[in-house]
Design a protein around this motif. Structure first.
Motif, PDB file in Angstrom:
ATOM      1  N   ASP A  84       0.821  -1.203   0.000  1.00 28.86           N
ATOM      2  CA  ASP A  84       0.000   0.000   0.000  1.00 28.86           C
ATOM      3  C   ASP A  84       0.860   1.259   0.000  1.00 28.86           C
ATOM      4  OD1 ASP A  84      -2.278  -1.523   0.029  1.00 28.86           O
ATOM      5  OD2 ASP A  84      -2.665  -1.264   2.167  1.00 28.86           O
ATOM      6  N   ILE A  85       1.893   1.261   0.817  1.00 27.64           N
ATOM      7  CA  ILE A  85       2.744   2.446   0.923  1.00 27.64           C
ATOM      8  C   ILE A  85       3.614   2.605  -0.310  1.00 27.64           C
ATOM      9  CG2 ILE A  85       4.688   3.424   2.195  1.00 27.64           C
ATOM     10  CD1 ILE A  85       3.386   2.513   4.716  1.00 27.64           C
ATOM     11  N   SER A  86       4.195   1.513  -0.795  1.00 29.78           N
ATOM     12  CA  SER A  86       5.103   1.639  -1.942  1.00 29.78           C
ATOM     13  C   SER A  86       4.375   2.125  -3.183  1.00 29.78           C
ATOM     14  CB  SER A  86       5.822   0.324  -2.213  1.00 29.78           C
ATOM     15  OG  SER A  86       4.901  -0.681  -2.545  1.00 29.78           O
ATOM     16  N   ASP A 130      15.750   7.415   9.860  1.00 27.31           N
ATOM     17  CA  ASP A 130      15.014   7.388  11.127  1.00 27.31           C
ATOM     18  C   ASP A 130      14.187   6.112  11.255  1.00 27.31           C
ATOM     19  OD1 ASP A 130      16.083   9.832  11.745  1.00 27.31           O
ATOM     20  OD2 ASP A 130      14.198  10.953  11.620  1.00 27.31           O
ATOM     21  N   ALA A 131      13.614   5.660  10.132  1.00 26.54           N
ATOM     22  CA  ALA A 131      12.834   4.424  10.157  1.00 26.54           C
ATOM     23  C   ALA A 131      13.720   3.233  10.497  1.00 26.54           C
ATOM     24  CB  ALA A 131      12.142   4.205   8.812  1.00 26.54           C
ATOM     25  N   ALA A 132      14.931   3.219   9.977  1.00 25.83           N
ATOM     26  CA  ALA A 132      15.862   2.124  10.282  1.00 25.83           C
ATOM     27  C   ALA A 132      16.206   2.103  11.770  1.00 25.83           C
ATOM     28  CB  ALA A 132      17.125   2.258   9.440  1.00 25.83           C
ATOM     29  N   SER A 133      16.447   3.273  12.336  1.00 27.67           N
ATOM     30  CA  SER A 133      16.740   3.349  13.772  1.00 27.67           C
ATOM     31  C   SER A 133      15.541   2.904  14.598  1.00 27.67           C
ATOM     32  CB  SER A 133      17.115   4.782  14.161  1.00 27.67           C
ATOM     33  OG  SER A 133      18.287   5.178  13.510  1.00 27.67           O
ATOM     34  N   PHE A 134      14.360   3.304  14.167  1.00 32.32           N
ATOM     35  CA  PHE A 134      13.133   2.955  14.873  1.00 32.32           C
ATOM     36  C   PHE A 134      12.920   1.442  14.870  1.00 32.32           C
ATOM     37  CE2 PHE A 134       8.471   2.370  14.942  1.00 32.32           C
ATOM     38  CZ  PHE A 134       8.163   3.051  16.109  1.00 32.32           C
ATOM     39  N   ALA A 164       7.734  -0.526   6.229  1.00 36.37           N
ATOM     40  CA  ALA A 164       7.345  -0.271   4.842  1.00 36.37           C
ATOM     41  C   ALA A 164       8.186   0.852   4.241  1.00 36.37           C
ATOM     42  CB  ALA A 164       5.863   0.086   4.774  1.00 36.37           C
ATOM     43  N   ILE A 165       8.506   1.861   5.024  1.00 38.89           N
ATOM     44  CA  ILE A 165       9.361   2.952   4.542  1.00 38.89           C
ATOM     45  C   ILE A 165      10.731   2.404   4.164  1.00 38.89           C
ATOM     46  CG2 ILE A 165      10.590   5.048   5.255  1.00 38.89           C
ATOM     47  CD1 ILE A 165       8.070   5.752   6.916  1.00 38.89           C
ATOM     48  N   LEU A 166      11.241   1.466   4.911  1.00 40.07           N
ATOM     49  CA  LEU A 166      12.552   0.887   4.625  1.00 40.07           C
ATOM     50  C   LEU A 166      12.566   0.124   3.306  1.00 40.07           C
ATOM     51  CD1 LEU A 166      13.679  -0.403   8.114  1.00 40.07           C
ATOM     52  CD2 LEU A 166      14.566   1.546   6.841  1.00 40.07           C
ATOM     53  N   VAL A 167      11.441  -0.403   2.898  1.00 38.46           N
ATOM     54  CA  VAL A 167      11.368  -1.179   1.668  1.00 38.46           C
ATOM     55  C   VAL A 167      11.369  -0.281   0.437  1.00 38.46           C
ATOM     56  CG1 VAL A 167       9.936  -2.815   0.391  1.00 38.46           C
ATOM     57  CG2 VAL A 167      10.227  -3.083   2.831  1.00 38.46           C
ATOM     58  N   LEU A 168      10.929   0.957   0.586  1.00 36.21           N
ATOM     59  CA  LEU A 168      10.843   1.880  -0.560  1.00 36.21           C
ATOM     60  C   LEU A 168      12.189   2.109  -1.201  1.00 36.21           C
ATOM     61  CD1 LEU A 168       8.411   4.552   0.866  1.00 36.21           C
ATOM     62  CD2 LEU A 168       7.876   2.672  -0.655  1.00 36.21           C
TER      63      LEU A 168
END
Length: 105
Positions: free
Chosen positions: A44-46, A61-65, A101-105
């Motif tokens: 959905d996000i991609s 930041d997403a990776a750190s999270f 999901a952000i990391l996959v983008l």
């Protein structure tokens, strides 16, 4: 007496194998359902945010999270999460799923 000891060991070994098998099944079921939820959120996000500058800027930041299991929340990630939720209010995902999901983008 020797027979009783062997029987006890056999019973304990059987019980521990059954417990291990049950734990394995529960673990794989849990991971499988988590993966399905993350996969749905990721697709959905991609499809919607693959070229969004706010979301792409939040990757570090997403990776750190994700790596800290939600302990480290950066400002860019917070902005991206808010932006995603404003743009796609129908998404039913928690912060960790969105960060993955952000990391996959």
């Amino acid at each position: 007496m020797h027979y009783l000891r062997l029987t006890s060991i056999a019973v304990l070994l059987t019980a521990s194998c059954a417990a291990s098998a049950t734990s394995f099944v529960v673990t794989t079921d849990t991971l499988g359902s988590a993966t399905v939820g993350t996969t749905d959120t990721t697709s959905d996000i991609s499809s919607s945010f693959g070229d969004d500058k706010i979301v792409l800027a939040a990757r570090d930041d997403a990776a750190s999270f994700v790596a800290s299991q939600g302990e480290i929340r950066g400002a860019r990630l917070e902005a991206a999460l808010q932006h995603i939720r404003q743009q796609a209010p129908q998404l039913q995902a928690d912060d960790l799923q969105l960060a993955q999901a952000i990391l996959v983008l």
